[in-house]
Every structure is written in C-alpha cells, then in structure tokens.
Design a protein around this motif. Structure first.
Motif, short mmCIF file in Angstrom:
data_model
loop_
_atom_site.label_atom_id
_atom_site.label_comp_id
_atom_site.label_asym_id
_atom_site.label_seq_id
_atom_site.Cartn_x
_atom_site.Cartn_y
_atom_site.Cartn_z
N THR A 1 5.71 -1.73 3.27
CA THR A 1 3.98 -2.88 3.98
C THR A 1 2.69 -1.56 3.84
O THR A 1 1.68 -2.89 4.27
CB THR A 1 4.82 -1.96 5.59
OG1 THR A 1 5.98 -2.59 5.96
CG2 THR A 1 3.26 -2.64 6.69
N ASN A 2 2.08 -1.28 3.67
CA ASN A 2 1.55 -0.28 3.47
C ASN A 2 0.80 0.43 2.33
O ASN A 2 -0.28 0.64 1.37
CB ASN A 2 1.29 1.35 4.27
CG ASN A 2 1.62 1.11 5.70
OD1 ASN A 2 0.69 0.63 6.65
ND2 ASN A 2 2.76 1.36 5.71
N SER A 3 2.09 0.44 0.73
CA SER A 3 0.89 1.18 -0.27
C SER A 3 0.63 -0.24 -1.07
O SER A 3 0.68 -1.28 -1.02
CB SER A 3 2.38 1.25 -1.33
OG SER A 3 2.88 0.37 -1.49
N HIS A 4 0.02 0.25 -2.15
CA HIS A 4 -1.23 -0.63 -2.86
C HIS A 4 -0.86 -0.12 -4.78
O HIS A 4 -0.72 1.01 -5.39
CB HIS A 4 -2.65 0.03 -2.98
CG HIS A 4 -3.37 -0.65 -1.36
ND1 HIS A 4 -2.80 0.78 -0.52
CD2 HIS A 4 -4.27 -1.50 -1.14
CE1 HIS A 4 -2.94 -0.47 0.58
NE2 HIS A 4 -4.27 -1.30 0.38
N GLY A 5 -0.78 -1.40 -5.04
CA GLY A 5 -0.24 -0.59 -6.39
C GLY A 5 -1.31 -1.68 -7.98
O GLY A 5 -2.29 -2.21 -7.05
N GLY A 6 -1.01 -2.35 -9.17
CA GLY A 6 -1.91 -2.41 -9.87
C GLY A 6 -1.14 -2.68 -11.46
O GLY A 6 0.10 -2.10 -11.58
N GLU B 1 1.72 -0.39 -13.77
CA GLU B 1 0.65 0.99 -14.08
C GLU B 1 0.87 1.94 -12.57
O GLU B 1 0.61 3.36 -13.60
CB GLU B 1 -0.74 0.41 -14.21
CG GLU B 1 -0.08 -0.28 -15.09
CD GLU B 1 -2.06 -0.95 -16.41
OE1 GLU B 1 -3.05 -0.15 -15.64
OE2 GLU B 1 -1.72 -1.16 -17.56
N TYR B 2 0.77 1.63 -11.71
CA TYR B 2 0.98 2.26 -10.68
C TYR B 2 0.63 2.20 -9.38
O TYR B 2 0.38 1.26 -9.10
CB TYR B 2 -1.35 3.13 -10.33
CG TYR B 2 -2.28 2.31 -10.65
CD1 TYR B 2 -2.59 2.15 -8.90
CD2 TYR B 2 -2.61 1.52 -10.75
CE1 TYR B 2 -3.36 1.07 -8.05
CE2 TYR B 2 -3.56 0.61 -10.34
CZ TYR B 2 -3.80 0.24 -9.05
OH TYR B 2 -4.88 -0.62 -9.11
N SER B 3 0.91 2.88 -8.26
CA SER B 3 1.02 2.86 -6.64
C SER B 3 0.17 3.93 -5.84
O SER B 3 0.67 5.01 -6.15
CB SER B 3 2.53 2.31 -6.71
OG SER B 3 2.79 1.32 -5.64
N SER B 4 0.04 3.80 -5.17
CA SER B 4 -0.93 4.64 -4.49
C SER B 4 -0.25 4.51 -2.84
O SER B 4 -0.27 3.24 -2.10
CB SER B 4 -2.00 4.06 -4.51
OG SER B 4 -2.43 4.96 -5.59
N THR C 1 -6.92 3.06 4.72
CA THR C 1 -7.09 2.57 3.81
C THR C 1 -6.27 1.17 4.43
O THR C 1 -6.02 -0.30 4.91
CB THR C 1 -7.60 1.90 3.03
OG1 THR C 1 -8.62 3.11 2.07
CG2 THR C 1 -7.95 0.76 2.13
N SER C 2 -5.22 1.18 5.32
CA SER C 2 -3.79 0.82 5.32
C SER C 2 -3.85 0.02 6.73
O SER C 2 -3.33 -1.14 7.13
CB SER C 2 -2.94 1.69 5.03
OG SER C 2 -2.04 2.51 5.95
N MET C 3 -4.82 0.81 7.50
CA MET C 3 -4.85 0.29 8.67
C MET C 3 -5.97 -1.02 8.88
O MET C 3 -6.13 -1.53 9.68
CB MET C 3 -5.66 1.17 9.66
CG MET C 3 -4.74 2.92 9.87
SD MET C 3 -3.65 2.07 10.77
CE MET C 3 -2.34 2.66 10.33
#
Length: 783
Positions: free
Chosen positions: A699-704, A714-717, A722-724
């Motif tokens: 629901t909340n993570s960011h990746g690229g 390559e990454y997940s953060s 920010t997720s709000m």
C-alpha cells in the motif's frame, strides 16, 4: 468451508495421485482425515502448492544445465508431452496448470518427488548425520561458486503459501497462556493453538538460503527440523549469516516455539516453520568463549559484512559484540556516578546514556541516567520556560552533547587498565572525585578501543539504513570513550538528517583546538562538508527560504529533512487519510523533504543473486522482498520503527489520523541519547506481524526499475509521511528527484513540491502512476 465443484474435483484428483505415488506416511495422514475436514483441505492444497513450487526447482536445474537465464524461460516440452493417463498429470490439469506445455520429464520428476513428500522424521543419529552432510555439501558448493570467474544468477526463494496464519493486526505472544506440547503430539499443517514446544537445539544453525534451519530435541527425546524465516538480517545468507544465527540460537540453548506450525517442506521432510521471530524465545542461553574473545569476533564479523554493504547483518554483529562488553560500560557508569557527586549533570548524563547504549540491562546505571536527566532538566529550566517541546529537546541535547571530559590523556599505552579502574574506585571511595574521573577516563581510552569502534561502526550502518536515532546514540556513546573524527562526523551527520543543523554546528565549533587542527582540517572533505551543509540549512530554516527549492540544491540531498508547517494530515472521508494545505500556497512550494525509514536495493547484474517471495499466483520482486524482510527483522528490535510502521495502513485495517511528527523521526522520538530499541522505551513493545508489513508495503512503498519490467527492481523504499498523500490523476504536487551527491547512502530522499496554486483547506495530492488503469490495479483506487 464451502468449496466449488471444480475445487472439490481438483482435490479429489490430487488425492488419487497421492494414493498412487505418495509416501506411506502421507497416505496415512490422508486416511486420518475425514472427507470434509479442514485438515484434509489444507493438506491437499499444501501438497499442490509444493508441486507447483517444485517446478521452480526443476526450471532452475534445467537452466543451470543449459546455461540459460530465468527471465523469459518457458516450460517448453522436451519432445514429449505429459501422459494424460497419469493421475498426477490429470490432477495438475484439474488445478488449472496447462499440461499442454508441461513435459513428461517434469511429471516424472514430480512423481519421484511426491514419493518422498511427507516422509517421517528419521531417528536422531540419522538426522544429525544428514545435517552434517548438508552443511559439508553446502560449504563445498559455496567454495566452488566463489572460485568461478563467471556464473549464472542464483535465485533465493521462499514460498509464503503454506505458512502459519498471522493476522494483520499487531499480536503479542502471551507465553503464560500456552501449555507445553511434545513433538509426537503435533498435528500436521496445524498451528497447534494454545501450546508451546520446548526443546534443546542439537546443532549450530544452518543458513543455506533465505532462512536458517536447526534441529530440536524435545523433553521426550524426539527430534524435529525447525526452519526460521524473517530471522536473519535481510540480504545476509550462507556463510555470512552463520555467526549471526549462532549468536541468536546457538547449539545447546533451550528454546520455546509458540503455537508451532508443523508442515512438510519442499524437500519432503517434516518440520516446524516459524515466520514471525516473536514466535520463538530462548529460555536458556549457551555461550562459547569468553567476553573479550566474543567481542573481537563480533567486531571482525561485523566489519566483514560492512565491507559487503550488508549493513543489517553488520548491525547485528556490532550489537551482539556490545552486549558482551563488561569493562567499558562499567567504567562509564562509574564515571557517571563520579560526575553526579560533583554535580556535573551534563557529563553524568552523557556517560550514563553511553553505558546504557552498550549494556541496557544495568539497573544501577538506569538510576544514574534518570537522576542526571532530572537534574540536567532542572538546571536548564530557567532557559526553557515557555519553550515548545521540540525546542526543549533541542536545548537539552545540545547541552548533553557539548559536555566534555577535561583530562590529560598523556599515558603509557601498556598501563594496566584494571589497575587504573581500581585506582579510580579507591579515589571515589575517598571522595577524591576528580582523580576518580581521571583514572576512569584513562582506562576507557586504553581499554575501550574495540568497544568504541563497535559503536562508531554501528552508527555508520544505522546512517546507511535510515535508523538516525540509533546512529545518534551510537556515535555519541563512542565519543564518550575517546575522541574520534569518524564518530564526530557520524554524530553531526545524524543531527542534520534529524533536522538539527544548529546542534551539529555547535558541536563542530566546540571541538578542542588541538583536536580540531589535527583532525578536522585533515578531514575537510567529510567534516567540512557537514559544516557547510549545517550552515546553509540553518540559515534557510531561520529565513524561511527553505520553501524555495533553488536555495537548497547546493546541499547534498541526503542531508536536508523538512516538512512544512503549512500542511497537515486530515481525514478525507471515503479515501481515509490525506494531506491538506493550512494556508494558501503558490506553485514551487516545498511541502516535504523526507528520508526513507527503510529501503533496499537489488543489483542483480552485479550481485548475481536475488530474493523472490512466492505467494498465491504472484512473485514479489527482489527489492520489495528484501525491504519486507528488512522491516520484519528491524521492528523486532527498533521500537521507533515499529511505532511508525504500526501507524501505516496495511490495506485491511483502518488507522487513526497521525500527525507528521509521529511519522518522521526527530531527536525527541526516543529517550535522550538512547537508541530507539524497545528495551529503552517506556511504552509496551508493539509486535508487528509479517502480514501487516507485507500489506503496508503493498500500500505504501515506493520503488523504481530500469530493467523493463523484469522480476526485480533496482530499489524499494518506505516514506511514511509521503505515503499520506493520496493519488490523483490531476495532482497538486509533484516529485523532485535530486541528483545523488553523496555516494555513502543507497537511497535518496523524497521531495514533494506544489505544482499549482493551492487554497487553504484544499487537499494536496500526487500521481502514483501515470497510467490510471495500472494505478487502480496496483493500489485498488475506486476513482
């Protein structure tokens, strides 16, 4: 449980195959189930899941033999299709597998495998021999792999389909409510509710892939395989993980497992699988070697993992090493008491905090910490009247961190540190406190080198994973033992990343002149950078120019955290939580600059291995799997991270409104100068289930990714604040992606800036995905 005719037909077909090709023990299990029982349903579904997962092994074996690659591999036939007269082939078809693309070679492989599935546990001598053989074989394979100049990618996988059911909500194991159970009484594919299994571990833990295994002997003399997942730091496996696993569950210790889940593993053997680290506890610890010997081993192991950028594993080693220290925390605590006697509350408090950072279980030191904390607050009270909580914390931290020990450190490096400590104790008894402080300080400078290095290196690892409060505590404790430019740099960097550049500047300005000339100038590239960044950020914060992005781009993007006082979280109604403007804002207004509280990266081309988690019909990508494992492991220790994670929506359970101050780490998030671990926090520890972590990341993570949509990113953060911000196809905010100016860290910060004029009370939104259809699928948006 209701089941469709198709599902019933699939299970019946698989049961026919098991009765024809299965192991007698598995057939016996089937005979013990009633036709409509949940146990029969779970057993058959688990068997099919293992059949499907075994296809991955079959595929990898064929790829290894042919030098192929995982990406794009299809299970084409080997010249011969599966024989549909085979009950197993028909069962696969009933379960929806396209047997027209499944080869007879695979079905034959599966028939052989099914004949070993669910076999009984062998006698103790046989099991120990098999374990030793596996360890030997694995070491030989690892040695051969390291000797190769080129090799295919290695996929480390774990199936999450046949595991103990955990609720998304936080769950604390209540051991007093559980009753003992023996291995012989465990029910297959059941969680054995209301019980705990107790036993002695017969071997050192084995860490071949993503988890670790060991062998338990219960009080009746029966033995069983135990497999633990989410137990080791994310990314650490093989020989790198051995010392960490051995420190947690060494051979000879006695453990308890809450509500043990007995299952059949992919290799066909029976055992207990543990996915939640809180489901196992050590009752009687067994330790090999003396404290000093253990301290050095943990430091060496930690340094080795640090060099490989396996920071979570290094942290585990450094903390285990610190917990074995005795001399240094004792002397720090004694020096704290000496400072108390002369009413030097700043130094007394700083020493007590450093001692507790190393050894948190000392009741006497906790008393000194609390007393000096209270007295220091009282001494600053006149300057703090009417100040807000953050300003009070800021002044308090500045006072404590600026405390210095004025001692002449000219000494004989061969001096007996125990004699120095004894002289300090005698001086204290004689009320000669200044001499006691001097003796303790010299003893620390001589005997504390390993401990100081453990603390400083731990601080650097914490910086690298975003555990800023822990980095602050570790580097501050290191500097209480002796001055070190690396620890100074890490302390000041931690403060800036916690939005406290003014404290960082004050510390740098108060470095003793001789040390400043000898170290700071020499370290201009490091400490000079920190000082320059602190000056710029402090000035921008005072003037308010931080709202303009152009004013801060001369500062490395990893260094400046910020959230605008002009925004706030609010309840949006059917969308749940969101962010709105408190005042009118024009375009180009920075609303948040946030560091990830957890992140992972996956460089498959470089590392030649990646982690996959198989669930239902999906495979989670490499970076996401690593991030999930990292958070599950970290929340077992880090109370602050657990508190923040517990506030995030997991896609199932609604959460109350959380202000930004509860989502972003700051200096007052934890007890002053102490780590963020549960054992240092006043509140009762929060237990976060793996299911909750998996849900909130979806629901909340960011990746690229830059690989064109392969199975790895390559990454997940994870950016809690920010997720709000809710999604909109017509957003009012956009991301600025700064160039990475600092190569030490693996993740950059998230910068959100208004792209249009926003009125007070208007919701601030971002676009999660440019393809609205994909956004709806990935995040479940209804509009």
């Amino acid at each position: 449980m209701n089941e469709t005719k198709s599902t019933r037909r699939s299970r019946d077909a698989l049961e026919v195959a098991i009765r024809k090709y299965g192991h007698p023990a598995a057939i016996s299990d089937l005979n013990s189930f009633s036709e409509s029982s949940d146990a029969r349903r779970v057993f058959l579904d688990a068997t099919f899941t293992m059949c499907r997962d075994s296809f991955m092994d079959f595929t990898i074996q064929k790829m290894s033999a042919g030098g192929g690659d995982i990406q794009g591999y299809e299970c084409a036939d080997d010249g011969k299709k599966a024989d549909m007269h085979c009950p197993l082939a028909r069962a696969l078809q009933e379960y929806g597998i396209r047997v027209d693309v499944v080869s007879e070679a695979f079905v034959s492989y599966l028939r052989t495998w099914l004949g070993t599935f669910g076999r009984p546990t062998p006698p103790k001598p046989t099991m120990l021999y098999q374990h030793e053989a596996r360890v030997r074989y694995n070491k030989e394979q690892e040695t051969m792999a390291k000797a190769k100049t080129g090799h295919t990618r290695e996929m480390l996988s774990t199936s999450k389909n046949v595991t103990k059911e955990h609720h998304h909500v936080s769950n604390q194991v209540k051991w007093d409510n559980l009753k003992p159970v023996l291995i012989r009484d465990l029910k297959i594919f059941e969680s054995n509710r209301g019980t705990f299994l107790e036993g002695k571990l017969l071997v050192e833990p084995f860490t071949p892939m993503v988890g670790c295994t060991t062998i338990m002997e219960d009080n009746n003399g029966d033995v069983l395989l135990v497999a633990l997942y989410n137990f080791l730091p994310a990314g650490v496996s093989g020989s790198d993980a051995d010392p960490i696993a051995s420190a947690k569950i060494p051979k000879g210790c006695k453990v308890r497992i809450a509500e043990p889940f007995l299952k059949v593993f992919k290799d066909g053997s029976r055992g207990v699988r543990i996915d939640n680290p809180s489901d196992i506890t050590v009752v009687v610890q067994h330790q090999n070697g003396g404290r000093d010997e253990m301290l050095g081993k943990f430091k060496a192991n930690g340094n080795g993992l640090f060099q490989k950028k396996l920071y979570l594993g290094a942290i585990e080693c450094y903390i285990n090493g610190l917990r074995n220290a005795d001399f240094v925390p004792t002397v720090l605590s004694n020096r704290s008491q000496a400072f108390i006697m002369v009413k030097d509350w700043k130094n007394a408090f700083a020493d007590a905090a450093a001692s507790l950072t190393i050894r948190p279980g000392c009741t006497k030191t906790w008393g000194r910490y609390k007393k000096s904390l209270e007295k220091l607050e009282q001494s600053l009270e006149d300057n703090l009247k009417g100040a807000e909580s953050n300003d009070r914390a800021r002044r308090f931290f500045e006072a404590a961190l600026l405390a210095r020990v004025n001692v002449d450190f000219s000494k004989d490096d061969n001096a007996d540190v125990n004699l120095l400590k004894s002289k300090g104790n005698n001086a204290f008894k004689s009320k000669d406190y200044s001499t006691a402080i001097e003796m303790y300080s010299v003893a620390l400078s001589l005997a504390g080198k390993t401990c100081r290095a453990l603390l400083s290196n731990w601080a650097q690892c914490c910086l690298s994973i975003g555990a800023l409060n822990d980095s602050l505590a570790g580097s501050a404790a290191s500097l209480r033992i002796a001055f070190d430019e690396k620890a100074l740099y890490r302390l000041c960097r931690s403060l800036i990343m916690l939005a406290e550049p003014s404290i960082s500047l004050a510390i740098l300005e108060n470095v003793p002149p001789l040390l400043k000339n000898a170290t700071v100038n020499k370290k201009k590239s490091k400490i000079g950078e920190i000082a320059d960044a602190a000056n710029i950020i402090s000035g921008a914060m005072v003037s308010g120019s931080i709202r303009n992005p152009s004013k801060l781009f001369s500062v490395p993007c990893e260094l400046y955290p910020y959230w605008s006082e002009d925004i706030e979280t609010f309840m949006t109604g059917k969308k749940g939580r969101g962010v709105q403007a408190k005042v009118d804002m024009g375009p180009g207004h920075i609303v948040i600059v946030e560091h990830p509280i957890a992140f992972s990266s996956s460089n498959v081309e470089k590392d030649k291995k990646f982690l996959m988690s198989i669930r239902d019909k999906t495979i989670e990508d490499a970076a996401q799997s690593l991030l999930c494992a990292a958070i599950i492991g970290r929340v077992q220790r880090e109370g602050l991270l657990a508190n923040i994670v517990n506030r995030l929506f997991d896609g199932v359970n609604a959460k109350p409104l959380s202000p930004f101050g509860d989502l972003l780490p700051h200096i007052s998030s934890t007890s002053p100068l102490l780590p963020s671990h549960h054992e240092y926090m006043d509140a009762k520890p929060i237990t976060i289930s793996p299911a909750h972590v998996e849900g909130l990341l979806r629901t909340n993570s960011h990746g690229g990714t830059g690989d064109g949509g392969k199975l790895w990113t390559e990454y997940s953060s994870l950016y809690p604040a920010t997720s709000m911000f809710n999604h909109s196809k017509d957003p009012t905010c956009g991301h600025i992606v700064p160039n990475k100016a600092d190569k030490e860290d693996n993740a950059t910060c998230s910068i959100l800036v208004t792209t249009t004029s926003v009125k007070a009370g208007e919701e601030l939104t971002v676009c999660y995905h440019s393809d609205e259809a994909k956004a709806k699928i990935n995040w479940g948006f209804k509009e």
